[in-house]
Design an enzyme around this catalytic site. Structure first.
Site: not given
Ligand code: G16
Length: 543
Positions: A113-114, A277, A279, A281-282, A376
């Site tokens: 992800s990010h 971000d 991938d 989705d954000r 997302k």
């Molecule tokens: C992932 C999930 C999101 C969630 C986030 C929370 O995001 O897909 O639904 O809100 O983790 O992250 P943390 O547990 O660090 O607060 P992503 O964009 O990293 O896949």
């Protein structure tokens, strides 16, 4: 080609977090590490014999090598077909769409992800189910359980598949189809939004800056914004995915997307800015000198989504994660539709979306989406904003002012303390739990505690219960603080502190968020002793 059965032993620590397994890339590259986890996924979902899987990732370092391993293992495990994004590229929402469109049995998405990418940064792998959404808690537990007793994995000895060539090949008995990663997704967006209205907006001189942060959305944004919608060439910046994201941190928030913020806050800057971000989705959206928090963005999008053709019939309901501000709840109440507060993690929206009870969902962590996929979706949010801007003819600032005047403003911020000693973080949480009975009635500056508890969620669709989902402290003022340990970090613990205060006084709607939240911030520190326990004077990241 006969499949090799390779003897192995469990590798400790392969417990998936909020969104699949995320580790340092070098950990993933150790002998048997990736293979063990892929076999655990296959076994955890009941095998892949005869199944079709979608495979792709955000293009980060090791993405291409890992895909070759996954394909050889899928073939050796009897999968019928893998559909792979060209060059190994698929954004998370595009993968979700492809799973649904092709009726696949699931997908493997390679991304952290990010989090930054590169040999010394992060890598990740997540499994999405046949509805296109993240694995449910039940499936995740089965995958994890298998990592603890795995004794062998199956892999084909074969040449690499050419991921660059669109078309169909075979790997052993398995069909491999390489598809353009953008085409189907762009068509889906075109079916949801008023592209003619957005085209007219750009033709009128409306200026936008989209920062793809050297990550996966570059090709998607260039095709949709510049080619299909006629935004000026150069609207998309940092648009070529790179294995280390240009050495940056592909996290769309004011800290990591500072360059975009600087452009948007400069005199004469663009009318609208956005970023996505690693991938895809954000999202982050920002108007001219007007940053929109993810919680406010969810509320505005939910309020005005009916202006886009795909949502013209209105919404069935709105869902948000519990740490997300209650701004969306006020919209749902005004519309007389259902509103849900779920634990953090997109997987918790899946049942509500599948059951048709929520149409739009969002999280404070820069995620917004709808029932068009089961993830997302960064570009989706940007396009819905563009659709709303085009139809209303208003600026982002004017839309925010309208919104706050009508609904009040939920001042909101998240303070992150990163790479904190894990034992200290766990003790902080345990000590908070021990105060649930004693906190109510106590004063912290002008605030009086009304309630303190740990959030647990009863899924209204399948009745399952999820406990330990963050500690809440509510004040009689209507403000609140939430404490939670991140499930996506790869180093130590990350403490997230979510701060919120509702303001309905029309004269107090234009304050700086940190200033408006000062009493809640001070109380949050006193209640949990954050500075003393973490040894930090200030959060590492404020969003
Ligand atoms: C992932 C999930 C999101 C969630 C986030 C929370 O995001 O897909 O639904 O809100 O983790 O992250 P943390 O547990 O660090 O607060 P992503 O964009 O990293 O896949």
């Amino acid at each position: 080609m006969t499949p090799n059965i390779v003897q192995t032993t469990p590798i400790p620590g392969q417990k998936p977090g909020t969104s699949g397994l995320r580790k340092k890339t070098r950990i993933f590259m150790q002998p048997h590490y990736l293979e063990n986890y892929v076999q655990a996924i296959f076994d955890g979902i009941g095998g892949v014999q005869g199944k079709t899987l979608v495979v792709g990732g955000d293009g980060r370092y090791f993405n291409d090598r890992a895909i070759q391993v996954i394909l050889r293992m899928a073939a050796a495990n009897g999968a019928a077909e893998c559909i792979v994004g060209q060059g190994g590229i698929l954004s998370t929402p595009a993968a979700s769409h492809l799973i649904r469109k092709r009726g696949a049995d699931g997908g493997l998405i390679l991304s952290a992800s990010h989090n930054p990418g590169g040999p010394d940064e992060d890598f990740g792998l997540k499994y999405n189910g046949p509805n296109g959404g993240p694995a449910t808690e039940g499936v995740t537990e089965k995958i994890f359980a298998r990592t603890t007793d795995i004794d062998s994995y199956r892999i084909l000895e074969a040449h690499d598949v050419d991921l660059g060539a669109i078309g169909v090949t075979n790997l052993g008995d398995m069909r491999v189809e390489i598809v353009d990663p953008v085409t189907d997704y762009a068509a889906l967006m075109e079916s949801l939004f008023d592209f003619d209205a957005i085209r007219r907006l750009f033709a009128s001189g409306f200026r936008m800056r989209f920062d793809a942060m050297h990550a996966v959305t570059g090709p998607y944004a260039t095709e949709i914004l510049e080619t299909r919608l006629g935004a000026a060439p150069g609207t998309v910046v940092n648009g070529i995915p790179s294995p280390d994201f240009g050495g940056g941190h592909p996290d769309p928030n004011p800290i990591w997307a500072k360059d975009l913020m600087d452009h948007m806050y400069a005199d004469g800057g663009p009318d609208f800015g956005a970023a996505s971000d690693g991938d895809g989705d954000r999202n982050m959206v920002v108007g001219a000198k007007c940053y929109v928090s993810p919680s406010d963005s969810l509320a505005v999008l939910a309020d005005l989504a009916h202006l886009a053709p795909g949502y013209a019939r209105g919404l069935a309901g709105i869902a948000r994660s519990m740490p997300t501000s209650a701004a969306a709840d006020r919209v749902a109440a005004a519309k007389g539709i259902e509103c849900f507060a779920t634990p953090t993690g997109w997987k918790f929206f899946g049942n509500l979306l599948d059951a048709g009870r929520a149409t739009i969902c969002g999280e404070e962590s820069a995620g917004t989406g709808s029932d068009h996929v089961r993830e997302k979706d960064g570009l989706w949010a940007v396009l819905l904003w563009l659709n709303i801007l085009a139809v209303t003819g208003k600026s982002v600032q004017a839309l925010m002012d309208d919104h706050w005047a009508r609904y009040g403003r939920n001042y909101y911020s998240r303070h992150d303390y990163e790479a904190v000693d894990a034992a200290a973080a766990n003790t902080l949480m345990a000590d908070l739990r021990a105060q649930f009975d004693s906190l109510p009635g106590q004063s912290f500056g002008p605030l009086v505690v009304e309630m303190a508890d740990e959030f647990a969620y009863d899924d209204p669709v399948d009745g399952s219960r999820s406990t330990g989902q963050g500690i809440r402290v509510g004040f009689t003022s209507g403000g609140r603080v939430m404490y939670r340990l991140s499930g996506t970090g790869t180093e130590g613990a990350t403490l997230r502190v979510y701060l919120e205060q509702l303001e309905t006084d029309p004269a107090a709607l234009a304050q700086d968020a940190q200033a408006a939240l000062a009493p809640v911030i001070a109380a949050a520190d006193r209640i949990a002793g954050i500075r003393a326990r973490t040894g930090r004077d200030a959060p590492d990241v404020i969003t």
